[in-house]
Enzyme design. Structure first.
Site, PDB file in Angstrom:
ATOM      1  CG  HIS A 311      36.093   3.628  28.867  1.00 39.70           C
ATOM      2  ND1 HIS A 311      35.431   3.305  28.123  1.00 39.70           N
ATOM      3  CD2 HIS A 311      37.103   2.840  29.131  1.00 39.70           C
ATOM      4  CE1 HIS A 311      35.936   2.332  27.664  1.00 39.70           C
ATOM      5  NE2 HIS A 311      36.918   1.816  28.328  1.00 39.70           N
ATOM      6  CG  ASP A 369      43.521  -0.045  33.939  1.00 39.36           C
ATOM      7  OD1 ASP A 369      43.686  -1.043  34.028  1.00 39.36           O
ATOM      8  OD2 ASP A 369      43.352   0.534  32.810  1.00 39.36           O
TER       9      ASP A 369
HETATM   10  N1  CMC Z   1      41.865  13.179  33.700  1.00 38.18           N
HETATM   11  C1  CMC Z   1      41.551  14.573  33.263  1.00 38.18           C
HETATM   12  N2  CMC Z   1      40.914  14.868  32.359  1.00 38.18           N
HETATM   13  C2  CMC Z   1      40.523  13.883  31.696  1.00 38.18           C
HETATM   14  C3  CMC Z   1      40.783  12.426  31.636  1.00 38.18           C
HETATM   15  C4  CMC Z   1      41.167  12.031  33.185  1.00 38.18           C
HETATM   16  N3  CMC Z   1      41.582  10.703  33.204  1.00 38.18           N
HETATM   17  N4  CMC Z   1      39.998  11.839  30.800  1.00 38.18           N
HETATM   18  C5  CMC Z   1      39.584  12.821  30.105  1.00 38.18           C
HETATM   19  N5  CMC Z   1      39.707  14.011  30.534  1.00 38.18           N
HETATM   20  C6  CMC Z   1      39.359  15.131  29.967  1.00 38.18           C
HETATM   21  C7  CMC Z   1      39.797  15.342  28.694  1.00 38.18           C
HETATM   22  O1  CMC Z   1      40.937  16.462  28.774  1.00 38.18           O
HETATM   23  C8  CMC Z   1      38.770  16.400  27.796  1.00 38.18           C
HETATM   24  O2  CMC Z   1      38.699  17.611  28.517  1.00 38.18           O
HETATM   25  P1  CMC Z   1      38.102  18.877  27.418  1.00 38.18           P
HETATM   26  O3  CMC Z   1      36.861  18.409  26.939  1.00 38.18           O
HETATM   27  O4  CMC Z   1      38.262  19.973  28.498  1.00 38.18           O
HETATM   28  O5  CMC Z   1      39.211  18.925  26.562  1.00 38.18           O
HETATM   29  C9  CMC Z   1      37.428  15.558  28.201  1.00 38.18           C
HETATM   30  O6  CMC Z   1      37.820  14.946  29.491  1.00 38.18           O
HETATM   31  C10 CMC Z   1      37.182  14.503  27.153  1.00 38.18           C
HETATM   32  O7  CMC Z   1      38.258  13.509  27.122  1.00 38.18           O
HETATM   33  P2  CMC Z   1      38.777  12.760  26.048  1.00 38.18           P
HETATM   34  O8  CMC Z   1      40.420  13.023  26.002  1.00 38.18           O
HETATM   35  O9  CMC Z   1      37.948  13.268  24.576  1.00 38.18           O
HETATM   36  O10 CMC Z   1      38.379  11.424  26.059  1.00 38.18           O
HETATM   37  P3  CMC Z   1      38.816   9.929  25.328  1.00 38.18           P
HETATM   38  O11 CMC Z   1      37.489   9.238  25.130  1.00 38.18           O
HETATM   39  O12 CMC Z   1      39.751  10.555  24.096  1.00 38.18           O
HETATM   40  O13 CMC Z   1      40.144   9.453  26.125  1.00 38.18           O
HETATM   41  C11 CMC Z   1      40.862   8.090  27.812  1.00 38.18           C
HETATM   42  C12 CMC Z   1      39.620   8.349  27.076  1.00 38.18           C
HETATM   43  C13 CMC Z   1      40.512   6.756  28.853  1.00 38.18           C
HETATM   44  C14 CMC Z   1      41.989   7.683  26.935  1.00 38.18           C
HETATM   45  C15 CMC Z   1      41.113   9.084  28.889  1.00 38.18           C
HETATM   46  O14 CMC Z   1      40.072   9.532  29.682  1.00 38.18           O
HETATM   47  C16 CMC Z   1      42.460   8.926  29.684  1.00 38.18           C
HETATM   48  O15 CMC Z   1      43.338   9.436  29.189  1.00 38.18           O
HETATM   49  N6  CMC Z   1      42.241   8.384  31.061  1.00 38.18           N
HETATM   50  C17 CMC Z   1      43.217   7.930  31.762  1.00 38.18           C
HETATM   51  C18 CMC Z   1      43.937   6.966  31.364  1.00 38.18           C
HETATM   52  C19 CMC Z   1      43.202   5.728  31.880  1.00 38.18           C
HETATM   53  O16 CMC Z   1      42.878   5.588  32.959  1.00 38.18           O
HETATM   54  N7  CMC Z   1      43.232   4.782  30.695  1.00 38.18           N
HETATM   55  C20 CMC Z   1      42.346   3.600  31.040  1.00 38.18           C
HETATM   56  C21 CMC Z   1      41.142   3.456  30.379  1.00 38.18           C
HETATM   57  S1  CMC Z   1      40.175   1.813  30.598  1.00 38.18           S
HETATM   58  C22 CMC Z   1      41.187   0.596  30.724  1.00 38.18           C
HETATM   59  C23 CMC Z   1      41.777   0.310  28.990  1.00 38.18           C
HETATM   60  O17 CMC Z   1      40.754   0.747  27.991  1.00 38.18           O
HETATM   61  O18 CMC Z   1      42.770   0.014  29.096  1.00 38.18           O
END
Ligand code: CMC
Length: 435
Positions: A311, A369
């Protein structure tokens, strides 16, 4: 309460004698925010913050999140207390009006919502234009936007009473439209709302009832549905809410703004994740395959995410996920489902991920989720409706945030800047002269 000092941040442009003092704006809870509105006029620079991770785009009194502590408050009330003791209609009043209602206010509010649950008969014709296999989010997005073509008497956003009626209409009609999208996809007749039922009961009724026989809403499922709605009702400035605010900042009507929010919610990184979790669990198939899947997630070249994990704000745990997991166990127990392979697999996945350094070091925990899809599946809700349900719940949050923005005298059109890295100015050449 916040114990940060009042004051300012001095920003100095190195190599020049130029600097500005950015005053610190105090939050009631949470860190202060540096007001950098003079940055460009005084220093000639902008800030670069892709994804807006460090940018407060507005002031809000609605929802507070402390991502490090795993705290979520609606108007100051902890989500755990609201999920336990309140219900969706009361929470809706709270989000919209800022205070819990008195008994009389609650009655009045309920009446306001229930008297708007039906939709204009002409709207039914919209559905015929969609293919039967259209995703219900595609349908919902279209028909909610189309409400602005029906309710002309609530398009003047400067009129407080019109804003109020639009709020009632959206909260009341989105479940009706969502259920119609589902009924259309399975070829069943639309079911009119029943105003003697609670919000959650009525939604389940419209989804499941058929004219050929009597349908009684299961109270266990209605309670679980109500709790799911409460947990999803608002979440401060997430992608879809920011979309609603951005669209609304132009003066667009509320129905168009909420349709924009629905579109933003659909993505798998946001509300589409609940559907994606179930798809992921289905593809993994059995617990023995989890370690291989986790290795794939850790491999950057595989571009695979563990859906339902991570998140932007929660870096400790998502309090909604905790309640959702408990609710999941409760619902399965109450429905007499002793063995749910998907739940076993989700728990095993959580166990493995939470002991793996990849997830620990990145502070990736289950989000709301991760477990919601399993509950919804047990409740008989089809996978394609998961994100639709999220939209039904979030409508009140979007409407509350939209209303707060319109009523904020300092509100301006939302207009981010950019770092331009394209070509510099050059002259047009006729096609024959291009090499
Ligand atoms: N699985 C694997 N790696 C992950 C995940 C994941 N679900 N989420 C983040 N990471 C990694 C990402 O690749 C990055 O790694 P590195 O530093 O090596 O490049 C690190 O963790 C930081 O992630 P980020 O992409 O900077 O995080 P963000 O804040 O931009 O993204 C997120 C947040 C929710 C979009 C992402 O965690 C994600 O895509 N999760 C899966 C989808 C999901 O479950 N979404 C629902 C969110 S809660 C309900 C809602 O808000 O709708």
């Amino acid at each position: 309460m916040n114990d940060m000092p009042n004051g300012s941040v001095t920003i100095t442009l190195e190599g020049t004698n130029k600097s500005i003092r950015a005053p610190l704006v105090q939050a009631t809870v949470g860190p202060p925010v540096a007001d950098i509105r003079k940055l460009y006029s005084d220093l000639g620079i902008f800030t670069f913050d892709p994804g807006f991770g460090m940018t407060a785009a507005c002031e809000s009194k609605i929802t507070y999140i402390d991502g490090d502590q795993g705290i979520l408050l609606y108007r100051g009330y902890p989500i755990e207390q609201l999920a336990e003791s309140s219900d969706f209609i009361e929470v809706s009043y709270l989000l919209l009006h800022g205070e819990l209602p008195t008994a009389a206010q609650l009655e009045e509010f309920k009446k306001g919502v229930t008297m708007h649950t039906m939709v204009h008969e002409q709207i039914r014709r919209f559905y015929d234009g969609f293919r039967r296999d259209a995703h219900p989010m595609a349908v919902l997005c279209g028909v909610v936007g189309a409400l602005s073509a029906f309710y002309h008497d609530t398009l003047d956003i400067t009129d407080e009473r019109q804003r109020e009626i639009a709020a009632f209409r959206l909260i009341a009609k989105v479940p009706t439209l969502a259920a119609m999208a589902y009924k259309y996809s399975i070829g069943q007749p639309f079911v009119y709302p029943r105003n003697d039922l609670s919000y959650a009961e009525n939604f389940l009724y419209m989804l499941n009832a058929v004219p050929a026989e009597e349908y009684k809403v299961n109270p266990i499922l209605a309670k679980a549905m109500d709790r799911i709605l409460v947990l999803h009702a608002d979440h401060e400035q997430n992608a879809s809410t920011s979309t609603v605010r951005l669209a609304g900042s132009t003066g667009a009507n509320p129905y168009a703004c909420i349709a924009a929010g629905i579109a933003a919610l659909w993505g798998p990184a946001h509300g589409g994740a609940n559907e994606a979790v179930l798809k992921m669990l289905g593809e993994i198939g059995k617990p023995e395959n989890i370690p291989a899947f986790i290795s794939q997630v850790k491999d950057k070249n595989a571009h695979t995410k563990l859906m339902g994990f991570g998140h932007r704000v929660y870096k400790n745990f998502d309090p909604r996920a905790k309640i959702m997991k408990e609710t999941c166990h409760e619902v399965l127990a109450e429905l007499g489902i002793k063995d749910e392979p998907l739940l076993d697999m989700a728990m095993e996945m959580e166990r493995i991920a939470l002991s793996d350094d990849y997830f620990i070091s990145r502070k990736l925990y289950p989000n709301v989720d991760f477990y919601s899809g399993i509950i919804l599946k047990a409740m008989g809700i089809p996978t394609s409706m998961f994100t639709v349900l999220f939209a039904v719940a979030r409508t009140v949050g979007w409407v509350s945030q939209w209303k707060e923005m319109i009523e904020d005298p300092s509100q301006r059109i939302g207009r981010p800047r950019q770092v331009y890295t394209g070509a510099t100015s050059r002259d047009y050449r006729e096609v024959a002269a291009r090499g």
